[in-house]
Design an enzyme around this catalytic site. Structure first.
Site, PDB file in Angstrom:
ATOM      1  N   PHE A  99     -13.310  -8.759  18.869  1.00  0.00           N
ATOM      2  CA  PHE A  99     -12.437  -8.143  17.873  1.00  0.00           C
ATOM      3  C   PHE A  99     -12.441  -8.919  16.552  1.00  0.00           C
ATOM      4  O   PHE A  99     -12.852  -8.396  15.504  1.00  0.00           O
ATOM      5  CB  PHE A  99     -11.026  -8.029  18.453  1.00  0.00           C
ATOM      6  CG  PHE A  99      -9.925  -7.837  17.456  1.00  0.00           C
ATOM      7  CD1 PHE A  99     -10.011  -6.855  16.476  1.00  0.00           C
ATOM      8  CD2 PHE A  99      -8.797  -8.649  17.492  1.00  0.00           C
ATOM      9  CE1 PHE A  99      -8.993  -6.689  15.548  1.00  0.00           C
ATOM     10  CE2 PHE A  99      -7.775  -8.483  16.582  1.00  0.00           C
ATOM     11  CZ  PHE A  99      -7.875  -7.504  15.607  1.00  0.00           C
ATOM     12  N   ILE A 100     -12.007 -10.178  16.577  1.00  0.00           N
ATOM     13  CA  ILE A 100     -12.006 -10.963  15.342  1.00  0.00           C
ATOM     14  C   ILE A 100     -13.428 -11.315  14.939  1.00  0.00           C
ATOM     15  O   ILE A 100     -13.780 -11.305  13.754  1.00  0.00           O
ATOM     16  CB  ILE A 100     -11.148 -12.237  15.512  1.00  0.00           C
ATOM     17  CG1 ILE A 100      -9.694 -11.871  15.811  1.00  0.00           C
ATOM     18  CG2 ILE A 100     -11.221 -13.108  14.258  1.00  0.00           C
ATOM     19  CD1 ILE A 100      -8.787 -13.056  16.113  1.00  0.00           C
ATOM     20  N   ASP A 137     -24.416 -16.581  27.574  1.00  0.00           N
ATOM     21  CA  ASP A 137     -23.147 -17.169  27.980  1.00  0.00           C
ATOM     22  C   ASP A 137     -23.115 -18.619  27.516  1.00  0.00           C
ATOM     23  O   ASP A 137     -24.089 -19.358  27.702  1.00  0.00           O
ATOM     24  CB  ASP A 137     -23.017 -17.096  29.508  1.00  0.00           C
ATOM     25  CG  ASP A 137     -21.604 -17.359  29.992  1.00  0.00           C
ATOM     26  OD1 ASP A 137     -21.059 -18.426  29.654  1.00  0.00           O
ATOM     27  OD2 ASP A 137     -21.054 -16.499  30.704  1.00  0.00           O
ATOM     28  N   ALA A 166     -14.616 -17.119  24.072  1.00  0.00           N
ATOM     29  CA  ALA A 166     -13.576 -17.703  24.923  1.00  0.00           C
ATOM     30  C   ALA A 166     -13.032 -16.659  25.884  1.00  0.00           C
ATOM     31  O   ALA A 166     -13.182 -15.455  25.669  1.00  0.00           O
ATOM     32  CB  ALA A 166     -12.426 -18.233  24.061  1.00  0.00           C
ATOM     33  N   TYR A 191      -4.449 -20.708  29.845  1.00  0.00           N
ATOM     34  CA  TYR A 191      -5.112 -20.346  28.588  1.00  0.00           C
ATOM     35  C   TYR A 191      -4.747 -21.339  27.494  1.00  0.00           C
ATOM     36  O   TYR A 191      -5.627 -21.904  26.814  1.00  0.00           O
ATOM     37  CB  TYR A 191      -4.724 -18.925  28.188  1.00  0.00           C
ATOM     38  CG  TYR A 191      -5.122 -18.546  26.787  1.00  0.00           C
ATOM     39  CD1 TYR A 191      -6.462 -18.499  26.407  1.00  0.00           C
ATOM     40  CD2 TYR A 191      -4.156 -18.243  25.826  1.00  0.00           C
ATOM     41  CE1 TYR A 191      -6.826 -18.153  25.113  1.00  0.00           C
ATOM     42  CE2 TYR A 191      -4.513 -17.886  24.536  1.00  0.00           C
ATOM     43  CZ  TYR A 191      -5.847 -17.847  24.178  1.00  0.00           C
ATOM     44  OH  TYR A 191      -6.202 -17.501  22.897  1.00  0.00           O
ATOM     45  N   LYS A 198      -7.145 -24.198  25.679  1.00  0.00           N
ATOM     46  CA  LYS A 198      -7.340 -24.235  24.227  1.00  0.00           C
ATOM     47  C   LYS A 198      -6.967 -25.607  23.657  1.00  0.00           C
ATOM     48  O   LYS A 198      -7.660 -26.136  22.777  1.00  0.00           O
ATOM     49  CB  LYS A 198      -6.520 -23.136  23.553  1.00  0.00           C
ATOM     50  CG  LYS A 198      -7.169 -21.767  23.605  1.00  0.00           C
ATOM     51  CD  LYS A 198      -8.483 -21.731  22.858  1.00  0.00           C
ATOM     52  CE  LYS A 198      -9.074 -20.348  22.732  1.00  0.00           C
ATOM     53  NZ  LYS A 198     -10.396 -20.363  22.066  1.00  0.00           N
ATOM     54  N   ILE A 224       8.122  -2.397  26.636  1.00  0.00           N
ATOM     55  CA  ILE A 224       8.324  -3.729  26.080  1.00  0.00           C
ATOM     56  C   ILE A 224       8.654  -4.693  27.221  1.00  0.00           C
ATOM     57  O   ILE A 224       9.553  -4.436  28.017  1.00  0.00           O
ATOM     58  CB  ILE A 224       9.479  -3.728  25.056  1.00  0.00           C
ATOM     59  CG1 ILE A 224       9.107  -2.874  23.838  1.00  0.00           C
ATOM     60  CG2 ILE A 224       9.831  -5.148  24.630  1.00  0.00           C
ATOM     61  CD1 ILE A 224      10.238  -2.725  22.837  1.00  0.00           C
ATOM     62  N   GLU A 226       5.984 -17.021  27.897  1.00  0.00           N
ATOM     63  CA  GLU A 226       6.541 -16.356  26.716  1.00  0.00           C
ATOM     64  C   GLU A 226       7.068 -17.377  25.706  1.00  0.00           C
ATOM     65  O   GLU A 226       7.684 -18.373  26.077  1.00  0.00           O
ATOM     66  CB  GLU A 226       7.680 -15.419  27.139  1.00  0.00           C
ATOM     67  CG  GLU A 226       8.323 -14.645  25.989  1.00  0.00           C
ATOM     68  CD  GLU A 226       7.365 -13.668  25.349  1.00  0.00           C
ATOM     69  OE1 GLU A 226       6.669 -14.078  24.395  1.00  0.00           O
ATOM     70  OE2 GLU A 226       7.307 -12.506  25.792  1.00  0.00           O
TER      71      GLU A 226
END
Length: 315
Positions: free
Chosen positions: A11-12, A57, A80, A146, A150, A205, A274
């Site tokens: 996407f980015i 990869d 990633a 995740y 990172k 949501i 969250e």
């Protein structure tokens, strides 16, 4: 310049590739298509300075060695594992991609003195309720594998700057959205909400919806990532980028659908990871790069809605 973009079909990544091509650089794209899609870069393949798409990869050391025989000036490392829930269900894969894979690419950058721009995430930050926003000095918290992976990748990348004087920079964009983002599964909240609204479906949501997000339009994000590669002033640094404005998920849903009756709250799938409030302080990016966002949230949502309605309704 000669530039490698890992994860360039994502996407980015596709927006980074597009802008690099427009600015006249020779670009190589490496992607294993686990998250990316060839359709994302289909319109770019006619550009003469898109030199090659490499299906590979980053965990394959030999392929990465071979790829770096092109001796790049900059490597934008975006490849990633990116989903929080996937990292909770399968932490080994996330570690292998985001830590071991990053090490493989970083080693080749070191051998060829190629600058690395490492794509991190705002998800590495601990919760913050400050109105001035989260800056780069705010504490980190690995609330998911995740985020932990990172943070590990960031530390490795910065260690190469301090140990080998390799030009590296860590970029932490906040919640990025826009055309070409996935609108299903654990895609972006904006694209998921827009697609559901266009289909007349309920917008679900997680939790009470009071959690906030700082939503950065993807072309602003791509410009930020690229300019971090151009500048020597940010070498050895961690740099944030965001809109500098946060919005609750409740208000975001209402902005998109304009109907409270279409909004439903459901149990959170990973409440432990969250972050209650995400608000970016991008002062450092502004001071060092002269960067600031150009697209408002309302404008970005309009553009993204138009794109999804034309391109993504049947997927």
């Amino acid at each position: 310049m000669k530039v490698l973009v890992t994860g360039g079909a994502g996407f980015i990544g596709r927006w980074v590739v597009k802008r690099l091509l427009e600015e006249g650089h020779d670009v190589w794209v490496l992607d294993n298509l686990a998250n990316g899609k060839l359709e994302n870069i289909a319109e770019l393949t006619s550009r003469k300075n898109l030199k090659e798409f490499i299906y590979a990869d980053i965990k394959d050391k030999q392929i990465i060695r071979d790829v770096f025989t092109n001796k790049y000036d900059i490597c934008y490392h975006l490849a990633a594992s990116i989903n929080v829930q996937d990292s909770i269900d399968d932490p080994e894969t996330t570690f292998a991609n985001d830590v071991t894979g990053t090490f493989n690419v970083l080693e080749e950058c070191r051998k060829h003195n190629t600058k690395m721009v490492f794509m991190s995430t705002c998800m590495v930050y601990d919760r913050a309720m400050i109105d001035t926003g989260i800056d780069e000095t705010w504490r980190t918290k690995p609330a998911s594998p995740y985020a932990g992976s990172k943070i590990a990748g960031e530390n490795m990348v910065l260690s190469y700057y301090h140990t080998y004087e390799l030009p590296t920079v860590v970029v932490r964009p906040f919640n990025t959205y826009g055309p070409f983002q996935k609108s299903s599964g654990e895609g972006g909240v904006v694209s998921i909400f827009i697609k559901k609204n266009l289909r007349g479906e309920t917008l679900n949501i997680y939790g009470d919806g009071t959690q906030t997000r700082d939503l950065l339009y993807v072309e602003d994000c791509a410009r930020f990532v690229i300019e971090a590669g151009y500048s020597d002033r940010v070498n050895g640094q961690i740099i944030n980028a965001g809109l500098g404005r946060d919005i609750s998920v409740n208000d975001l849903a209402l902005l998109i659908c304009n109907d409270n009756e279409k909004i439903r709250h459901v149990p959170h799938i990973h409440p432990q990871s969250e972050i209650p409030r995400l608000l970016c302080n991008y002062t450092k990016a502004n001071n060092l790069l002269g960067w600031e966002p150009a697209v408002s949230l309302e404008e970005g949502i309009r553009t993204t809605t138009e794109w999804i309605s034309k391109n993504d309704m049947d997927k």
